[in-house]
Design an enzyme around this catalytic site. Structure first.
Site, PDB file in Angstrom:
ATOM      1  N   HIS A 335     -74.051  -3.442 117.136  1.00 45.80           N
ATOM      2  CA  HIS A 335     -73.175  -3.901 115.811  1.00 45.80           C
ATOM      3  C   HIS A 335     -72.753  -5.297 116.440  1.00 45.80           C
ATOM      4  O   HIS A 335     -72.239  -5.372 117.433  1.00 45.80           O
ATOM      5  CB  HIS A 335     -72.112  -3.050 115.692  1.00 45.80           C
ATOM      6  CG  HIS A 335     -71.007  -3.536 114.895  1.00 45.80           C
ATOM      7  ND1 HIS A 335     -71.156  -4.063 113.451  1.00 45.80           N
ATOM      8  CD2 HIS A 335     -69.607  -3.745 115.011  1.00 45.80           C
ATOM      9  CE1 HIS A 335     -70.186  -4.349 112.886  1.00 45.80           C
ATOM     10  NE2 HIS A 335     -69.110  -4.358 113.880  1.00 45.80           N
ATOM     11  N   HIS A 380     -68.820 -14.152 113.419  1.00 44.42           N
ATOM     12  CA  HIS A 380     -68.105 -13.010 112.641  1.00 44.42           C
ATOM     13  C   HIS A 380     -67.033 -13.921 111.534  1.00 44.42           C
ATOM     14  O   HIS A 380     -66.065 -14.361 111.968  1.00 44.42           O
ATOM     15  CB  HIS A 380     -66.975 -12.182 113.427  1.00 44.42           C
ATOM     16  CG  HIS A 380     -66.775 -10.882 112.869  1.00 44.42           C
ATOM     17  ND1 HIS A 380     -65.529 -10.011 113.066  1.00 44.42           N
ATOM     18  CD2 HIS A 380     -67.282 -10.413 111.771  1.00 44.42           C
ATOM     19  CE1 HIS A 380     -65.555  -9.290 112.305  1.00 44.42           C
ATOM     20  NE2 HIS A 380     -66.502  -9.388 111.553  1.00 44.42           N
TER      21      HIS A 380
END
Length: 1290
Positions: A335, A380
């Site tokens: 992830h 991110h």
């Protein structure tokens, strides 16, 4: 996190080097070469140093000169060697013309024991020199790891010895030896202990040689563990006494041991046993026809990797198991692969992709956002994480994708890009990945996904796909909009809050959503710049000596100072065995401004005057007129490196003698303060980290009183001679102890922060004491005659998952926050959680949270689903907020704004930013949100539900086509094997349970599913993957950078097949009747029972300063009905060679095909908390039986050097004669479970807990005893060659 990747990125030549070439390479590397080292710190310029390989210790060392080694790395820690300028260390100097080395002259060594590897970036003088280093180190890496255990021990011993004997004089002092043994986790009670053992080795006085040190090590290891119940040991010890070398284990005896105890069928061939013994010993003097082990060597073998509990035959990839559809496999998945730390401020790194791929990860994530020059960047989104180029990521993937495994890699694309940049993405996919990119189906007419064998060395794109015939269109996303996802935040970043005690400003992470402001506990403001080095404040050179332990100031008037110095030196050196050259410095009693150097030599104290004079207004210091220093500190430092010379002797200053009473002048010390007085002072400072030190009534005893987690606690400190002891941690002085715990946590996460005395109380103390810090709710009356105080209502945090057993109980997960808790007697409390009010829960499943300081008006109603997750400290409702800029700033901060709320009188929160621009942007956005909160939330939901996809990118999607999950399609003709769905863990939990687990498994037999951590896990923690795996989910994505239990389980699952990243799910899971949560649905699978005794351990790692007190937790993890854990007692002060009393632990496993056996070694600290030391996790199906070593790993699943447990393990079929015995493991465990359930459910709502539930507890105890007896009787009946899964070949 060891993988099976080749160490050299681009290969290491056409073949393995010949013996002659290896010899030449090793000699050349041992001599060394001069190379330029490029540092990871921007503040350090490249330097030329001599690099050498120390073959005796298997280390690479570097130094400026021949004498002093500046640094070293263990070859066993090297993970990869890359030719060229392939690290960021070279990039820092691209603009500097002095440092532009030729690409062919450079190489990089990547090493470490964590996910994020360290780099050694080097420039050689020629391409041939680079090739020599790469080829030589590649051979040494493999040879070092494959070396037999006795040779590894020899190298480890030399490494320990040479770390002290840096001048290679082959001798160290007894004091050095005592300190060395402490560093390797062995408690030496006093110097007499060593002298007695050194006498046995004919060492009566003076220093210790390497040979004597090695013999002492072997003696200590054997004498401590000869009491274990092992074959050969008892009878042989009676014959040999304390001398293991007087007794041998012969070849026939060892062969019989392998057959009878270990079940090793290959041992029927005596020649194989002989070869095995010779390869283990690797001693030319022992290469005889009938080799033998001495007793201590036999015990060493039992602890060795060569005797591992894991069946290494399962390490090999079996191609025949790689022919099923992809949906039948568990696939190692990552992830947010690009991150190296947390989810909001860590570094995005190409190295994270390389590391994951080389660890065998086969599904990696690319989080793509519009970047400059028409090309996306990866990070991110909407966070402080750094950005990396999409094109660089593709090149990294191409280079590392198939190093560890040739099976397919899936790129999971999280696409936030415009149509134009999507087209550029598609172009680069084809340009960089070339033929490895899968662009068309393997079989057009297939009715299922292709197999790993069919997709070897192929890269698949997981991305949304357009409907046929569309150039581009808006498609629905499968993601529900959530303002609690940090990627949907309006603004986030680091702001500062003022500490109300010391008025310092500390960084906190703030998140602004469409309706709330969330902020975290104190965090670090520079996580994304870990390579930056903070400049250290340097004191005036004339004052540098004042904080050194060797400086004692003025010891007394006249000759008193001389006598005190002699006493201090004599006591210290005799008691500790300190070497010649031990010293202290004191102010001269006779000559003002001068100092006296007092030192130990040949059992006596000698004194030397240090002269001082003024030179142009600057003080100078010297022993002789021809060598003058600018400071006293410089003078002493010089003579610690260069010998003092006089007519009679030459000697370096060696060990400083610490001050004994330096603590008496410290602000935190109280010579006459009672415990009650200390508590009363700390009750007036409601901040964690407040502390003081007080003298206790007992001789040589002190106490640290401090606040942590809202409570006042105490810990005892003992002076033992020249050593200060806190628990089992040793310090030179009380000042050293406090200084250490100001930098490191003393209790859980608490560091000593605020020293408390009367003056501090006047400044920061509250008028009213906080009695809640001292008195628990269960004992509210702090005066005997007072009326009872009302029951406290507080918040607690769950330590474990708990599932309600009755309708009036709460169900919660680990880390859940339970509000409005009422503490009741009998071990059960009431509280609010998940919309349920005042239901019962067990008090031992939770810990009380720190009493909230009155800073946050909504602290008692914290949002458990906030974007900050467990990091949350406070939350504010934006529409209710009023924002005001403070033009004057506050307390040395220029850019400050205040947040107040009309509903809370006289309350405001002052927040500081780093710049005026940052302040203005925060204020502007908060005000905008306050005016348009509802409209913004609606707009966000609409925008997130529609997404445009470029045709060029859509065409690259073949099999992994994300679509919204539709439960109604499962098992129908509408289900398409090319479609897949993704789930955050919270959504997945709705399907991986008793109600829907079987249905979800049916879905996964045909289609892929990907599960990922919820957005609130900003700390990059992981969820429990086991329920997802047993329900068939293939792509269970975890944060590989986080060293937690879920990642350790992940490493264990994929340890078979050399970490190739694909594990075929058990055939049971493809049985239509199988229900993951119902053991009665298991067909054709024989349950088993495991009996384990933990006998001992070796070379456990340290945790902080002290010697560890270890205990072992043994857990079976797997199906819900099989999972259980038990633990040993703890051993006091021994991490080198602890032994546990014989105690069998029994486990019943119904589904061994999906079961893991997990060992975790913890230490119990002085607060009775358990701290992680090491772990080892294995699939049950690959375990061997007998007396077995359990090689231990760190929290990153990297092998710890020589660390292992020794266990006795037996595995039995759970059924006898086809039927369950009335006293079989199953029936006894069920009876025990029933009794346990009665005990658990029958808690008292009123009356005595103990009296009402004595009988169920007794029934439970009796059932457990029957179970133990049953295992013992079966062990006596069963043949010794019991094994699992065929041959137990080594």
């Amino acid at each position: 996190m060891a993988g099976a990747a080749s160490p050299c990125a681009n290969g290491c030549g056409p073949g393995a080097p010949s013996d002659a070439e290896v010899l030449h390479l090793c000699r050349s590397l041992e001599v060394g070469t001069v190379m330029t080292l490029f540092y990871s710190k921007k503040s350090q310029r490249p330097e030329r140093k001599t690099f050498q390989v120390k073959l005796e210790t298997r280390q690479i060392t570097w130094s400026r000169g021949a004498d002093k080694i500046e640094g070293a790395i263990d070859i066993r820690e090297i993970k990869e060697i890359r030719p060229g300028k392939t690290s960021r260390d070279f990039d820092r100097y691209q603009e500097d013309p002095a440092f532009r080395p030729d690409q062919s002259h450079c190489f990089v060594i990547l090493y470490g024991m964590e996910f994020r590897l360290k780099t050694l970036s080097l420039q050689a003088t020629s391409e041939d020199e680079v090739n020599m280093w790469i080829k030589g180190l590649t051979w040494l890496m493999e040879d070092t790891l494959q070396a037999p255990t006795p040779l590894q021990i020899e190298r480890w011993l030399r490494k320990q010895f040479y770390s002290v004997d840096r001048n290679r004089e082959d001798r160290i002092s007894a004091k050095d030896l005592k300190n060395m043994l402490s560093q390797v986790n062995y408690r030496v009670p006093n110097m007499r202990f060593l002298r007695e053992r050194l006498t046995d080795l004919e060492q009566r006085s003076g220093d210790i040689t390497y040979g004597q040190f090695a013999q002492l090590y072997r003696s200590l290891m054997y004498s401590a563990q000869k009491t274990m119940d092992l074959p050969f040991l008892e009878a042989s010890t009676l014959r040999a006494g304390e001398r293991p070398e007087l007794c041998r284990v012969s070849l026939p005896e060892f062969q019989q041991f392998l057959l009878d105890y270990q079940g090793e069928l290959w041992a029927v061939d005596r020649l194989q046993v002989q070869e095995f013994m010779l390869s283990f010993l690797r001693d030319p003097l022992r290469e005889i026809e009938e080799p033998y082990f001495f007793l201590d060597e036999f015990v060493t073998f039992l602890f060795s990797k060569e005797n591992s509990v894991w069946n290494s035959q399962l390490d090999a990839v079996c191609p025949d198991t790689m022919n099923n559809p992809l949906s039948h496999y568990w696939i190692s998945s990552s992830h947010n692969t690009y991150l190296t730390g947390d989810q909001f401020s860590s570094e995005s790194s190409l190295e994270a992709y390389a590391r994951c791929l080389r660890m065998g990860c086969r599904c990696i994530e690319l989080d793509c956002w519009d970047g400059p020059d028409g090309m996306p960047v990866i990070y991110h989104g909407h966070t402080l994480t750094t950005k990396i180029k999409f094109s660089d990521v593709l090149h990294t993937i191409k280079e590392h994708a198939f190093v560890a495994s040739e099976y397919p890699v899936i790129l999971s694309i999280e696409d936030h890009c415009s149509i134009a940049q999507q087209r550029n993405m598609a172009q680069y996919f084809k340009k960089v990945l070339g033929d490895t990119l899968l662009t068309k189906p393997v079989e057009i007419s297939a009715d299922g996904l292709p197999s790993p064998n069919q997709l070897k060395r192929k890269i698949l794109i997981k991305h949304k796909k357009l409907a046929e015939g569309s150039a581009y269109e808006e498609v629905p996303t499968s993601m529900m909009y959530s303002e609690n996802d940090i990627s949907n935040s309006i603004k986030n970043g680091i702001l500062y809050l003022e500490d109300p005690v010391n008025h310092e400003w500390y960084p906190h992470y703030f998140v602004l959503t469409s309706s709330k402001i969330y902020y975290s506990e104190e965090t670090s403001s520079d996580q994304g710049n870990e390579d930056e080095e903070e400049p250290k404040e340097v004191s005036s050179s004339t004052e540098l000596h004042s904080n050194e332990k060797w400086f004692h100031g003025k010891l007394g008037a006249g000759r008193d100072g001389r006598h005190i110095a002699e006493r201090l030196l004599t006591e210290y050196c005799i008691e500790t065995g300190a070497p010649d050259g031990s010293f202290l410095v004191r102010e001269s009693e006779t000559f003002v401004g001068d100092y006296t150097l007092s030192f130990w030599r040949n059992g006596k104290v000698q004194h030397c005057r240090i002269h001082s004079r003024q030179d142009a207004g600057t003080p100078k210091f010297f022993l002789t007129d021809n060598l003058v220093f600018d400071s006293l500190y410089d003078l002493i430092t010089h003579y610690q490196q260069v010998p003092l010379r006089c007519n009679e002797f030459e000697m370096r200053l060696s060990e400083p003698v610490p001050q004994t009473n330096a603590h008496e002048s410290k602000e935190w010390y109280h010579a006459s303060l009672t415990r009650a007085q200390a508590e009363h002072m700390l009750m007036r400072v409601p901040r964690d980290g407040a502390f003081l030190v007080r003298k206790r009534n007992e001789p040589n005893s002190y106490a640290i009183s401090f606040r942590a987690e809202g409570k006042i606690k105490h810990c005892r400190v003992q002076q033992e001679g020249q050593t200060v002891m806190l628990g089992n941690s040793e310090f030179d002085s009380l000042v050293d102890l406090i200084s250490y715990y100001e930098k490191h946590p003393l209790y859980r996460k608490m560091k000593l922060r605020y020293p408390i005395n009367e003056e501090a109380l006047e400044k920061i103390g509250t008028a009213e004491p906080d009695y809640g810090a001292l008195y628990e709710g269960r004992n509210p009356g702090f005066y005997v005659e007072a009326n009872p105080m009302p029951t406290f209502k507080c918040a607690v945090k769950a330590l474990f998952d708990y599932k309600a057993q009755r309708e009036d109980e709460l169900t919660f997960i680990k880390s859940a926050i339970i509000q409005n808790v009422e503490k009741q007697e009998g071990g059960w409390w009431r509280g609010d959680y998940g919309g349920k009010k005042q239901l019962w829960f067990p008090s031992n499943y939770v810990e009380e949270m720190v009493n909230p300081v009155a800073l946050e008006p909504e602290r008692e109603h914290l949002d458990e689903n906030s974007p900050l997750g467990d990091l949350l400290r406070g939350v504010l409702d934006v529409p209710a907020c009023q924002i005001a800029i403070r033009p004057e700033g506050k307390n040395n901060r220029l850019f400050v704004f205040s947040i107040s709320m009309a509903s809370v009188a006289h309350w405001s929160l002052d927040v500081a930013a780093d710049s005026q621009e940052e302040l203005q942007d925060w204020v502007k956005k908060i005000r905008e949100v306050a005016q348009t909160a509802d409209a913004r939330l609606t707009e966000g939901k609409i925008m997130e539900r529609r997404k445009k996809i470029a045709l060029e990118l859509s065409e690259l999607v073949v099999y992994c086509r994300p679509v919204p999950f539709d439960e109604e399609k499962i098992g129908t003709e509408r289900a398409c094997y090319r479609d897949m769905s993704s789930f955050p863990e919270t959504k997945a939990e709705k399907y991986v349970n008793k109600a829907k687990g079987k249905k979800f498994l049916q879905y996964n037999r045909l289609q892929l599913s990907r599960i990922y951590p919820k957005g609130q896990r900003l700390d990059s923690s992981n969820y429990d993957p086991l329920p997802m795996w047993i329900c068939g989910s293939q792509l269970v994505a975890l944060n590989f950078q986080t060293p937690d239990k879920p990642m350790q389980m992940n490493q264990a699952l994929f340890m078979t097949g050399r970490h190739c990243g694909y594990v075929l799910q058990p055939s049971t899971m493809r049985d239509e009747a199988f229900d993951p949560f119902d053991k009665s649905s298991l067909r054709g699978l024989e349950p088993c029972a495991i009996s384990i005794e933990v006998l001992g351990a070796r070379h456990l790692p340290k945790n902080g300063r002290g010697i560890v007190c270890p205990f072992v937790e043994i857990e079976v993890a797997g199906a819900e009905y099989d999972s259980t854990k038990q633990k040993t007692e703890f051993v006091v002060d021994n991490g080198l060679n602890p032994v546990w009393p014989a105690k069998p632990f029994h486990f019943q496993i119904s589904n061994p095909e999906f079961a893991f056996l997990r060992f975790v070694v913890y230490e119990e600290d002085m607060f009775s908390d358990q701290n992680f030391l090491a772990q080892a996790t294995f699939p049950v199906k690959g375990l061997k039986t007998g007396y077995r070593a359990v090689p231990l790993k760190n929290n990153y699943s990297e092998d710890l050097e020589l660390a292992s447990l020794l266990i006795k393990i037996d595995i039995f079929p759970a059924k006898e004669n086809g039927d369950l015995s009335p006293f079989s493991g199953t029936s006894l465990r069920e009876r025990g479970s029933d009794a346990s359930g009665q005990l658990f459910h029958g808690r008292a709502r009123e009356g005595s807990f103990e009296s009402r539930y004595q009988q169920p507890f007794e029934d439970f105890r009796i059932s457990q005893e029957h179970l133990a007896d049953h295992f013992d009787s079966r062990e006596r009946r069963a043949p010794r060659r019991t094994r699992v899964n065929g041959d137990n070949r080594l």
